[in-house]
Design a protein around this motif. Structure first.
Motif, mmCIF file in Angstrom:
data_model
loop_
_atom_site.group_PDB
_atom_site.id
_atom_site.type_symbol
_atom_site.label_atom_id
_atom_site.label_comp_id
_atom_site.label_asym_id
_atom_site.label_seq_id
_atom_site.Cartn_x
_atom_site.Cartn_y
_atom_site.Cartn_z
ATOM 1 N N ARG A 1 27.872 -0.318 105.460
ATOM 2 C CA ARG A 1 28.162 -1.739 105.563
ATOM 3 C C ARG A 1 28.966 -2.225 104.365
ATOM 4 O O ARG A 1 28.864 -1.660 103.270
ATOM 5 N N PRO A 2 29.765 -3.290 104.520
ATOM 6 C CA PRO A 2 30.601 -3.759 103.410
ATOM 7 C C PRO A 2 29.860 -4.579 102.366
ATOM 8 O O PRO A 2 30.372 -4.785 101.271
ATOM 9 N N GLN A 3 28.649 -5.077 102.696
ATOM 10 C CA GLN A 3 27.905 -5.862 101.718
ATOM 11 C C GLN A 3 27.545 -4.995 100.509
ATOM 12 O O GLN A 3 27.053 -3.878 100.656
ATOM 13 N N GLY A 4 27.798 -5.510 99.315
ATOM 14 C CA GLY A 4 27.488 -4.776 98.093
ATOM 15 C C GLY A 4 28.402 -3.604 97.831
ATOM 16 O O GLY A 4 28.095 -2.765 96.976
ATOM 17 N N ALA A 5 29.525 -3.524 98.521
ATOM 18 C CA ALA A 5 30.402 -2.355 98.408
ATOM 19 C C ALA A 5 31.570 -2.558 97.446
ATOM 20 O O ALA A 5 32.414 -1.677 97.328
ATOM 21 N N VAL A 6 31.647 -3.697 96.757
ATOM 22 C CA VAL A 6 32.650 -3.862 95.706
ATOM 23 C C VAL A 6 32.110 -3.132 94.475
ATOM 24 O O VAL A 6 31.464 -3.708 93.604
ATOM 25 N N LEU A 7 32.362 -1.837 94.424
ATOM 26 C CA LEU A 7 31.754 -0.974 93.425
ATOM 27 C C LEU A 7 32.414 -1.175 92.062
ATOM 28 O O LEU A 7 33.639 -1.172 91.937
ATOM 29 N N ASP A 8 31.586 -1.336 91.041
ATOM 30 C CA ASP A 8 32.106 -1.408 89.687
ATOM 31 C C ASP A 8 32.473 -0.010 89.213
ATOM 32 O O ASP A 8 31.854 0.990 89.598
ATOM 33 N N VAL A 9 33.489 0.056 88.364
ATOM 34 C CA VAL A 9 33.988 1.340 87.887
ATOM 35 C C VAL A 9 33.264 1.708 86.597
ATOM 36 O O VAL A 9 33.581 1.190 85.531
ATOM 37 N N PHE A 10 32.246 2.544 86.697
ATOM 38 C CA PHE A 10 31.616 3.093 85.501
ATOM 39 C C PHE A 10 31.113 4.489 85.825
ATOM 40 O O PHE A 10 30.641 4.763 86.916
ATOM 41 N N ASP A 11 31.265 5.374 84.850
ATOM 42 C CA ASP A 11 30.918 6.779 85.018
ATOM 43 C C ASP A 11 31.555 7.382 86.266
ATOM 44 O O ASP A 11 30.942 8.154 87.001
ATOM 45 N N VAL A 12 32.816 7.025 86.515
ATOM 46 C CA VAL A 12 33.529 7.556 87.664
ATOM 47 C C VAL A 12 34.480 8.651 87.195
ATOM 48 O O VAL A 12 35.150 8.517 86.175
ATOM 49 N N GLU A 13 34.502 9.757 87.917
ATOM 50 C CA GLU A 13 35.447 10.820 87.604
ATOM 51 C C GLU A 13 36.823 10.494 88.146
ATOM 52 O O GLU A 13 37.821 10.615 87.445
ATOM 53 N N ARG A 14 36.871 10.031 89.405
ATOM 54 C CA ARG A 14 38.141 9.616 89.995
ATOM 55 C C ARG A 14 37.860 8.846 91.283
ATOM 56 O O ARG A 14 36.751 8.890 91.838
ATOM 57 N N ILE A 15 38.864 8.140 91.734
ATOM 58 C CA ILE A 15 38.847 7.487 93.042
ATOM 59 C C ILE A 15 40.049 7.989 93.818
ATOM 60 O O ILE A 15 41.164 8.013 93.304
ATOM 61 N N GLU A 16 39.810 8.407 95.051
ATOM 62 C CA GLU A 16 40.878 8.874 95.925
ATOM 63 C C GLU A 16 41.056 7.890 97.075
ATOM 64 O O GLU A 16 40.088 7.398 97.642
ATOM 65 N N VAL A 17 42.309 7.602 97.401
ATOM 66 C CA VAL A 17 42.640 6.754 98.542
ATOM 67 C C VAL A 17 43.435 7.584 99.534
ATOM 68 O O VAL A 17 44.530 8.072 99.214
ATOM 69 N N LEU A 18 42.891 7.770 100.733
ATOM 70 C CA LEU A 18 43.540 8.544 101.785
ATOM 71 C C LEU A 18 44.116 7.562 102.793
ATOM 72 O O LEU A 18 43.376 6.817 103.449
ATOM 73 N N ARG A 19 45.436 7.532 102.903
ATOM 74 C CA ARG A 19 46.089 6.569 103.786
ATOM 75 C C ARG A 19 46.393 7.204 105.133
ATOM 76 O O ARG A 19 46.814 8.357 105.218
ATOM 77 N N GLY A 20 46.204 6.421 106.173
ATOM 78 C CA GLY A 20 46.354 6.922 107.530
ATOM 79 C C GLY A 20 45.008 7.337 108.088
ATOM 80 O O GLY A 20 44.041 7.525 107.351
ATOM 81 N N PRO A 21 44.882 7.467 109.411
ATOM 82 C CA PRO A 21 43.586 7.772 110.035
ATOM 83 C C PRO A 21 43.024 9.109 109.563
ATOM 84 O O PRO A 21 43.742 10.098 109.468
ATOM 85 N N GLN A 22 41.733 9.102 109.255
ATOM 86 C CA GLN A 22 41.044 10.300 108.784
ATOM 87 C C GLN A 22 39.916 10.668 109.746
ATOM 88 O O GLN A 22 38.811 11.025 109.342
ATOM 89 N N GLY A 23 40.214 10.551 111.047
ATOM 90 C CA GLY A 23 39.189 10.743 112.055
ATOM 91 C C GLY A 23 38.659 12.149 112.164
ATOM 92 O O GLY A 23 37.584 12.367 112.713
ATOM 93 N N THR A 24 39.371 13.142 111.649
ATOM 94 C CA THR A 24 38.920 14.532 111.789
ATOM 95 C C THR A 24 37.809 14.858 110.799
ATOM 96 O O THR A 24 36.720 15.278 111.182
ATOM 97 N N LEU A 25 38.070 14.646 109.523
ATOM 98 C CA LEU A 25 37.103 15.046 108.503
ATOM 99 C C LEU A 25 36.137 13.937 108.117
ATOM 100 O O LEU A 25 35.053 14.220 107.602
#
Length: 747
Positions: free
Chosen positions: A126-150
């Protein structure tokens, strides 16, 4: 200014093309000090060099996010092409995401998001509470386009992966304090230690406090303030080189005041209009609480040199109590107290295989989730209160695979597919009560139901097969190209706001939406590996788009979710990192998208104005009208761009890194129907971050300035600009200029 920006973005793309041409020539071995770093991502559920992945992926390390001044996940909107990632209307922690024109801004329970969010491969339902703060993060990946397979059912636009750091076998800790504009006071504590026998434990606690950018002039409370606490605990166990287990727990508590928004028009009754965009005169109150938490267990066994087996078990739940005053006045014209609850359990099994010629993953996925809620619509001018509520339970099953094979030394093909079955059970009710006060469902005075508008239970299954095909070719050791086809879908369901008397078809629900996407890309290194870049062109055919519409009618507000839209989107993206000198590096990102509806069939209730001829009304019983020429895709600016430089130098024995960043977003609509009062014009944000790291890395001082030109821009809105609701057109705005300083101590 807009023309200059677009010219600059095109110039950046041209620079990338020139770099590609140069890279094709024979060149001496690169200098280590002037080479960009290689980036490893897990976009295909296995570790790969970013250059070799036939997917449009943006990856940002924790260090990069810090240098860009990224406090939370919404920084991605500034740095990533063709993406919208922002806080939802009326909330501080509900996430709204769009990628390449596909997403969802309605956070109502039972309505699925269009961009998947993952924390360490655990789907955040769910989107509630999903604005995640950036702390102790190794990286963030953004995959553009439909990712319905994996990634599955609700990644029709793409996916965002939040990857946290592994603990390792060394003890260390960190304390970070920040103070800034509007009395911003943040504290972060984190630490980890090995226990022995391959066991390590760690945790982090963060508290974020800030006064409001404005005031509630009716109640005196802060408006657009922040009051968030977050905790993350984990334990890792690696008894030998072949086994790894991780138990993780996270919790976010957001007690920030609700955001009631800014009245864009004066009220017809009372004359209310707030001058400052961050102020409100809302009278509903200031109680708001969003709580989300989850626990996950990941197990990994390297069964052989070529085969790894993995299990991901997760449970999450959330509870929200909030109020949103849609009219922005002390009058109970359009007041919405609401409650949301959700919980989910998921289990995923993966088998990852890799040898010199074949690499891939096979998996099984199961999720059992429930989302429920209730909200009142207190309509003072009608003398009514409307109770809307219900629950949606979902069981989702999927089997998937994705494999790549080397057909020659340089040619590789990939094939993947996912079969998904969603079974949903839903109940929904909508009751009218006399009196413009809270209904019994929201703690109001007990009284009989005046009229039952909706009350039904139903169930249904939604099945989909989503394949993916790609071929990639290494033009040289530093340059690769690919073409791909992929399909994505978002599950169907039922409108939790539906009024069965006005729109009887609401009990039938809506179908899944699907997209067929075609993409070609060029990735690699240029100029003796002083430049890394990734570029893509894409074409997407979007069908059966689920569109949420609320129309004012004499008896209140008629809501409908219809498979109204079919659209075509095409565009291009370019990203590059360059090492300009030993002390200067640059990042460039450019996105262009042309998005247009081919058809947009909208059901208009009887008695409502005809959108093609507003001087007439729709006949009794309603009518389906194609309004494609009048409508456009929301949250989809034609151009997006970002340019940043990082200059480093030895200062006082330590390392100083200074990063100015400029980001641009073209004009965009808040809703499918153009609304000049709410739609946002093109704007530019200017940020600056300076970080000094002491010798040995034990101390860091940082100074961060965000939106230094104090740009005022809307991120959302509500449109009820009719006399029935006191001319209520409400806008929500992004943060003003802020400056903060922080001190970090590592030990």
């Amino acid at each position: 200014m807009t023309s200059m920006w677009k010219a600059a973005l095109l110039a950046g793309a041209a620079w990338g093309a020139a770099a590609v041409a140069v890279s094709a020539q024979e060149a001496p071995a690169p200098s280590a000090t002037l080479s960009v770093d290689e980036v490893v991502v897990t976009a295909r559920r296995r570790e790969e060099n970013l250059k070799d992945v036939p997917v449009a992926v943006s990856a940002f390390s924790g260090e990069t996010l810090a240098r860009q001044g990224g406090a939370d996940i919404t920084i991605l909107q500034q740095t990533t092409p063709n993406i919208t990632v922002q806080t939802a209307r009326g909330s501080n922690s509900t996430l709204i995401s769009y990628i390449r024109g596909i997403g969802q801004q309605d956070p109502l329970w039972g309505y699925e998001p269009g961009v998947g969010l993952y924390v360490d491969d655990v789907y955040v339902y769910r989107p509630q509470g999903a604005v995640l703060d950036v702390f102790d993060v190794e990286r963030i990946e953004v995959l553009r386009g439909p990712q319905g397979t994996l990634y599955g059912r609700n990644t029709i636009g793409g996916a965002i992966k939040y990857v946290t750091k592994r603990l390792g076998d060394e003890a260390h800790g960190k304390i970070k304090g920040t103070y800034g504009s509007y009395n911003q006071t943040d504290l972060l504590l984190s630490g980890q230690t090995p226990v022995g026998g391959g066991l390590s434990v760690g945790g982090a606690y963060a508290v974020y406090k800030r006064d409001g950018y404005g005031k509630n002039l009716t109640t005196g409370a802060e408006h657009y303030n922040k009051d968030v606490q977050a905790i993350r605990l984990s334990a890792e166990y690696a008894p030998n080189e072949d086994l790894f287990f991780r138990l993780a727990y996270d919790k976010v508590q957001d007690d920030s005041n609700p955001r009631h928004g800014h009245r864009e028009l004066p009220a017809l009754v009372g004359g209310y209009k707030v001058l400052d965009i961050y102020d409100t005169q809302a009278g509903l109150g200031d109680d708001n609480s969003v709580e989300t938490e989850g626990v996950s267990l990941t197990g990994q066994w390297d069964a052989s040199e070529n085969l790894t087996l993995k299990s991901i078990t997760a449970s999450r739940k959330g509870h929200t109590t909030t109020v949103i005053d849609f009219d922005g006045t002390p009058l109970p014209t359009l007041d919405i107290p609401a409650t949301y609850d959700d919980r989910s359990f998921s289990q995923e099994l993966q088998a990852v295989y890799s040898d010199e010629n074949v690499q891939g993953v096979f998996g099984l996925y199961y999720m059992n989730s429930q989302a429920s809620g209730e909200f009142d619509t207190i309509a003072g001018n009608l003398g009514l209160a409307i109770a809307n509520g219900g629950k949606v339970s979902t069981q989702s099953f999927a089997a998937f695979f994705d494999f790549s094979a080397n057909l020659s030394e340089r040619l590789k093909v990939s094939m993947g597919a996912r079969a998904t079955r969603d079974h949903k059970r839903s109940n929904s009710y909508r009751f009218f009560y006399l009196g413009a006060t809270r209904t019994p469902y929201q703690g109001g005075t007990p009284r009989p139901i005046l009229q039952t508008r909706t009350n039904y239970s139903t169930d249904g299954s939604f099945n989909q097969f989503t394949p993916r095909l790609s071929a990639s070719y290494e033009l040289s050791d530093d340059l690769s190209t690919y073409v791909s086809y992929s399909k994505g879908f978002k599950s169907g369901g039922w409108d939790m706001r539906g009024d069965a008397l006005i729109t009887p078809q609401t009990v039938n629900g809506y179908k899944p939406e699907v997209v067929d996407a075609y993409e070609a890309g060029l990735k690699g290194y240029a100029l003796d590996r002083r430049v890394s870049f990734a570029s893509a062109i894409f074409l997407s055919k979007y069908k059966d788009q689920q569109v949420s519409t609320q129309v004012v009618v004499p008896s209140g507000i008629a809501s409908s979710i219809d498979n109204a839209g079919a659209a075509t989107m095409y565009g291009a993206e370019f990203e590059a990192k360059a090492k300009l000198s030993a002390n200067l590096s640059a990042n460039v990102a450019v996105g262009y998208i042309h998005a247009k509806y081919d058809t947009f069939s909208r059901f208009v209730p009887g008695g409502a104005p005809n959108p093609l001829n507003p001087s007439t009304t729709v006949p009794a019983g309603g009518q389906v009208i194609n309004v494609a020429d009048l409508y456009g895709l929301q949250n989809t600016p034609e151009w997006t761009g970002n340019v940043s430089l990082t200059w480093t130098a030895d200062v006082a024995g330590g390392l100083l890194a200074v990063t100015p960043m400029v980001s641009y977003r073209d004009s965009y609509q808040q809703f499918e129907l153009p609304l000049p009062l709410l739609d946002q014009k093109a704007f530019t944000l200017v940020d600056l971050t300076a970080i000094w790291t002491a010798p040995g890395g034990h101390y860091k001082l940082a100074l961060t300035g965000k939106n230094l030109t104090d740009e005022r821009y809307r991120t959302g809105g509500y449109n009820f600009g009719v006399p029935t609701y006191n001319n209520s057109v409400i806008g929500f705005y992004g943060p003003p200029r802020t400056v903060s300083a922080s001190l970090e101590v590592a030990f």
